[in-house]
Enzyme design. Structure first.
Site, PDB file in Angstrom:
ATOM      1  N   ASN A 393       4.716  -6.473   4.250  1.00  0.00           N
ATOM      2  CA  ASN A 393       4.035  -5.139   4.667  1.00  0.00           C
ATOM      3  C   ASN A 393       3.065  -5.552   3.781  1.00  0.00           C
ATOM      4  OD1 ASN A 393       4.992  -2.222   5.401  1.00  0.00           O
ATOM      5  ND2 ASN A 393       3.768  -2.152   3.547  1.00  0.00           N
ATOM      6  N   ASP A 394       2.576  -5.379   2.593  1.00  0.00           N
ATOM      7  CA  ASP A 394       1.842  -5.568   1.683  1.00  0.00           C
ATOM      8  C   ASP A 394       0.898  -6.507   1.691  1.00  0.00           C
ATOM      9  OD1 ASP A 394       2.398  -2.832   0.527  1.00  0.00           O
ATOM     10  OD2 ASP A 394       4.040  -3.194  -0.756  1.00  0.00           O
ATOM     11  N   VAL A 395       1.537  -7.362   2.246  1.00  0.00           N
ATOM     12  CA  VAL A 395       0.790  -9.401   2.295  1.00  0.00           C
ATOM     13  C   VAL A 395      -0.165  -9.478   3.126  1.00  0.00           C
ATOM     14  CG1 VAL A 395       2.506  -9.832   0.278  1.00  0.00           C
ATOM     15  CG2 VAL A 395       3.061  -9.928   3.386  1.00  0.00           C
ATOM     16  N   VAL A 396       0.329  -7.821   4.338  1.00  0.00           N
ATOM     17  CA  VAL A 396      -0.175  -8.347   5.577  1.00  0.00           C
ATOM     18  C   VAL A 396      -0.863  -6.737   5.921  1.00  0.00           C
ATOM     19  CG1 VAL A 396       1.191  -9.797   7.143  1.00  0.00           C
ATOM     20  CG2 VAL A 396       1.780  -7.118   6.296  1.00  0.00           C
TER      21      VAL A 396
END
Length: 471
Positions: A393-396
């Site tokens: 989620n957050d890493v993309v």
């Protein structure tokens, strides 16, 4: 001391150093773990031999402690890979508790004996650091493990309140003050009260330190707690005059801090921002964003994947929870047979502990050559035909580049939004563990595959396998 008596310590120190070196490379990491275990066995054996030679009489008690530790440690070693982050946090908690209890026993014994030499300024200062770091590591690590395990009565989101940082720093200052008072007068009548206050403040500070930290920062927090545990071992080595303990603790502490710095750099954040920024609070979802998500079928996704030239897979914690890495290996094999180039994009803080994704993909025997770090893969994303996001989620999240109001603004990400087509495997429409909405999922070129990652990837495998049998 006889040179022969030094041999176990020297061998253990050399193995500890070599262990860290081997664990820095995935190909030799297993050897590194074994070397570390051998080093610890030598260290324990050498310590026991030295105690026996000096007339020690606590052999049975030590052996009983070994038996209890082994009985507790064996089941803890059988946890699934999804539970490794919280298992690691528990290990740090045990290490911190050991250091704190040893420091407590040392103080109580020396104070009862009235030994001024045993509680000299340097030793007392080291003892204060040992107790402070040990007990804050204990409670902080237990709270981190509870958050990672999603224990019901432990809040998963950051808990914040007015003047929180001032309160935390005030408690830390009081603890340091109590330690300084002990250094000034370790045998004063009030010294036991000051020591008790130091212990209580250390326990409280560990809880309050981790309470405002959200899930997105947990990998860095675990690394920092690892460093604290190592530093408490260094202080314990000075208190006990054990040079091997100083060496092992220094290696552990320094490696933990170096890893923490690297992870903070990967998120474009500072230590202070991680420890006091309360990153991970639930952010409001943009109006209409959830409604704009487009669900697709495994059949359609399999057709798109089969026609791709380059597929980049971005694994995340959702893959770990579903244990989907083995199904991903099957998907990888099917696509490779079709001539599709498949690469796995690894973000430094994906998952909930450092190297989490690497460990899981290695378990599925996916070749290391096809695991590509974030900085290297981003240059290929504009020519990527399909980016398959599996539980990340957050890493993309492109808001890290484009939205200054986002809590993750400035954090380096994998540029999934620059691929030609994006397929995102997600359990639901809810935000990720950090509670931040991801505009990637609402893009026109993004299609959602809702469901358990293992089941969804299994459906893709079945669709591709069926096409291979019936072209």
């Amino acid at each position: 001391m006889s040179p022969l008596r030094l041999l176990p310590d020297l061998a253990a120190a050399a193995l500890f150093i070599q262990s860290l070196r081997w664990m820095g490379d995935p190909g030799t990491s297993r050897r590194g773990v074994l070397a570390g275990a051998a080093a610890m066995a030598l260290a324990v054996a050498g310590t026991l031999a030295g105690a026996a030679a000096g007339g020690g009489t606590h052999g049975l008690a030590i052996l009983a402690a070994f038996a209890l530790g082994a009985a507790a440690g064996y089941p803890l070693a059988q946890v699934p890979l999804t539970a490794v982050p919280q298992r690691t946090a528990l290990s740090h908690a045990f290490g911190g508790m050991a250091a704190g209890l040893v420091g407590t026993a040392k103080f109580v014994h020396a104070y009862a004996e009235g030994g001024r030499e045993a509680l000299g300024p340097f030793v007392t200062a080291a003892l204060g650091a040992e107790v402070l770091l040990g007990f804050l590591t204990l409670t902080g690590s237990l709270l981190a493990a509870g958050k990672l395990q999603e224990v019901r009565w432990i809040p998963q989101r950051p808990v914040t309140y007015p003047f929180q940082n001032a309160v935390n720093l005030g408690l830390l200052a009081l603890a340091v003050g109590a330690a300084a008072a002990l250094v000034a007068a370790p045998l004063a009548p009030w010294a036991p009260w000051a020591f008790g206050l130091l212990v209580l403040l250390s326990l409280a500070f560990g809880i309050l330190l981790v309470l405002p930290i959200g899930g997105a920062d947990m990998p860095t927090v675990i690394s920092i707690l690892n460093a604290y545990a190592g530093l408490s071992a260094v202080a314990m080595g000075f208190v006990l005059d054990n040079k091997l303990l100083i060496t092992a603790g220094a290696l552990d502490g320094s490696s933990g801090f170096i890893l923490s710095v690297l992870m903070c750099r990967a998120m474009n954040r500072s230590f202070a921002n991680v420890l006091f920024g309360a990153f991970g609070q639930t952010a409001p979802v943009a109006a209409g964003a959830a409604g704009a998500l487009k669900a697709d079928t495994a059949e359609s996704a399999a057709q798109i994947l089969a026609q791709a030239g380059l597929v980049v897979v971005v694994p995340g914690y959702g893959m770990a929870v579903a244990q989907a890495q083995h199904k991903l290996r099957e998907l990888y094999d099917l696509l490779k047979r079709r001539g599709v180039t498949v690469k796995f994009a690894i973000h430094p803080v994906a998952g909930r502990m450092p190297g989490h994704m690497n460990v899981l993909l290695a378990e599925a025997e996916i070749p290391y050559d096809d695991l590509v770090e974030m900085d290297d893969i981003n240059g290929e994303m504009p020519v990527c035909d399909v980016c398959l996001v599996v539980g990340a989620n957050d890493v993309v999240n492109p808001a890290a580049r484009s939205d200054p109001a986002s809590p993750i603004y400035g954090m380096p990400i994998i540029d999934a939004d620059r691929a030609h087509t994006v397929y995102a495997v997600k359990r639901s429409r809810n935000p990720g563990f950090a509670g931040i909405d991801n505009p990637l999922y609402a893009l026109d070129k993004t299609f959602m595959l809702f469901g358990d990652a293992k089941a969804v990837i299994g459906d893709l495998v079945r669709q591709l396998g069926g096409e291979a049998r019936h072209p």
